[in-house]
Write an enzyme that holds these catalytic residues in place. Structure first.
Site, short mmCIF file in Angstrom:
data_model
loop_
_atom_site.label_atom_id
_atom_site.label_comp_id
_atom_site.label_asym_id
_atom_site.label_seq_id
_atom_site.Cartn_x
_atom_site.Cartn_y
_atom_site.Cartn_z
N ASP A 40 0.86 -1.18 0.00
CA ASP A 40 0.00 0.00 0.00
C ASP A 40 0.90 1.24 0.00
O ASP A 40 1.63 1.48 0.97
CB ASP A 40 -0.91 -0.01 1.23
CG ASP A 40 -1.98 1.08 1.18
OD1 ASP A 40 -2.57 1.27 0.10
OD2 ASP A 40 -2.23 1.72 2.22
N GLU A 65 5.02 5.09 3.73
CA GLU A 65 4.50 6.41 4.11
C GLU A 65 5.66 7.38 4.30
O GLU A 65 6.67 7.02 4.91
CB GLU A 65 3.66 6.30 5.40
CG GLU A 65 3.20 7.62 5.97
CD GLU A 65 2.38 8.45 5.00
OE1 GLU A 65 2.67 9.65 4.88
OE2 GLU A 65 1.47 7.88 4.34
N ASN A 92 10.30 7.70 0.97
CA ASN A 92 9.74 8.37 -0.19
C ASN A 92 9.60 7.29 -1.26
O ASN A 92 10.60 6.79 -1.78
CB ASN A 92 10.68 9.48 -0.64
CG ASN A 92 10.18 10.23 -1.87
OD1 ASN A 92 9.32 9.76 -2.60
ND2 ASN A 92 10.75 11.41 -2.10
N ASP A 118 -2.03 12.51 -2.40
CA ASP A 118 -2.07 13.97 -2.42
C ASP A 118 -2.28 14.44 -3.85
O ASP A 118 -1.52 14.07 -4.75
CB ASP A 118 -0.77 14.55 -1.87
CG ASP A 118 -0.65 14.36 -0.36
OD1 ASP A 118 -1.69 14.09 0.28
OD2 ASP A 118 0.46 14.51 0.17
N LYS A 122 -1.96 22.47 -8.15
CA LYS A 122 -1.25 23.44 -8.98
C LYS A 122 -0.36 22.73 -9.99
O LYS A 122 0.35 21.79 -9.64
CB LYS A 122 -0.42 24.38 -8.11
CG LYS A 122 -1.26 25.27 -7.20
CD LYS A 122 -0.39 26.20 -6.38
CE LYS A 122 -1.24 27.09 -5.49
NZ LYS A 122 -0.41 28.00 -4.65
N ASP A 154 -10.70 10.60 -4.79
CA ASP A 154 -11.93 11.41 -4.83
C ASP A 154 -11.75 12.61 -5.74
O ASP A 154 -12.64 13.46 -5.83
CB ASP A 154 -12.35 11.85 -3.42
CG ASP A 154 -11.23 12.52 -2.65
OD1 ASP A 154 -10.09 12.57 -3.16
OD2 ASP A 154 -11.48 13.00 -1.54
#
Length: 209
Positions: A40, A65, A92, A118, A122, A154
């Site tokens: 994940d 993470e 990372n 995330d 922009k 989403d």
């Protein structure tokens, strides 16, 4: 356990996140290192993966993470639950995915999930998004034949971009052109539940190698 307060967004291109991952001794992490592995990417607090690991003891689970306090918290929770098929790793993903997968037994990676990453709206920040061509290439290299990649967000624009990256690679094929109406995994994330509770859409796709 008290929840740790951390920044919601972390710039993965920042110099502090370019350091190579510190790999554990996997034989000391998992009881059975040869079990199929679910990876994940961007696991957050790790509760989705923790619930999944409790449901499927015949699988190993690994969460990546970039926010170290969340990883520390998640591994403490894992230890409290006594789970020996679950681990969380601070890294990372775009820097460390290759050494991580290369250090695992060949062919054990069978399922990957990338959920609600995330969005970095922009345009000048979109190079910070987690699904980059190099990440897709590494997953294509190490994911076992018939392995799955599940993507959901989403934000439709983000989901479309992730799907385009995987569709562009010859190793992957999408199971259907339309968005999946149901999550094929037995455990929803907290973000998925909160999005659906607000009556907002979740965009999902499944790829097979």
């Amino acid at each position: 356990m008290v929840r740790v307060r951390v920044r919601q967004h972390v710039n993965p291109l920042c110099q502090k996140y370019q350091a190579p991952v510190i790999l554990p001794d996997w034989s000391k992490i998992y009881d059975n290192l040869q079990q199929p592995l679910h990876l994940d990417i961007g696991c957050g607090r790790g509760r989705f993966l923790g619930q999944f690991a409790q449901l499927e003891s015949n699988w190993n689970f690994l969460g990546l993470e970039i926010r170290q306090p969340l990883v520390t918290e998640a591994n403490c929770w894992r230890d409290q639950q006594g789970l020996t098929n679950l681990h969380y790793l601070f890294c990372n993903a775009n820097i460390s995915i290759e050494p991580i997968l290369a250090s695992l037994p060949e062919g054990v990676l069978k399922r990957v999930s990338i959920q609600f990453p995330d969005p970095w709206f922009k345009k000048r920040h979109q190079k910070r998004r987690v699904v980059q061509p190099e990440l897709v290439e590494n997953l294509a290299r190490y994911l076992g034949k018939g392995g799955e990649v599940f993507l959901q967000s989403d934000v439709e624009e983000v989901e479309i971009e992730m799907c385009d990256r995987f569709s562009e690679h010859s190793a992957f094929h999408r199971t259907q052109n339309d968005w999946l109406t149901e999550n094929p995994l037995p455990v929803p994330t907290e973000r998925e539940l909160s999005t659906l509770d607000r009556g907002e859409p979740v965009y999902r796709a499944l790829f097979i190698k």
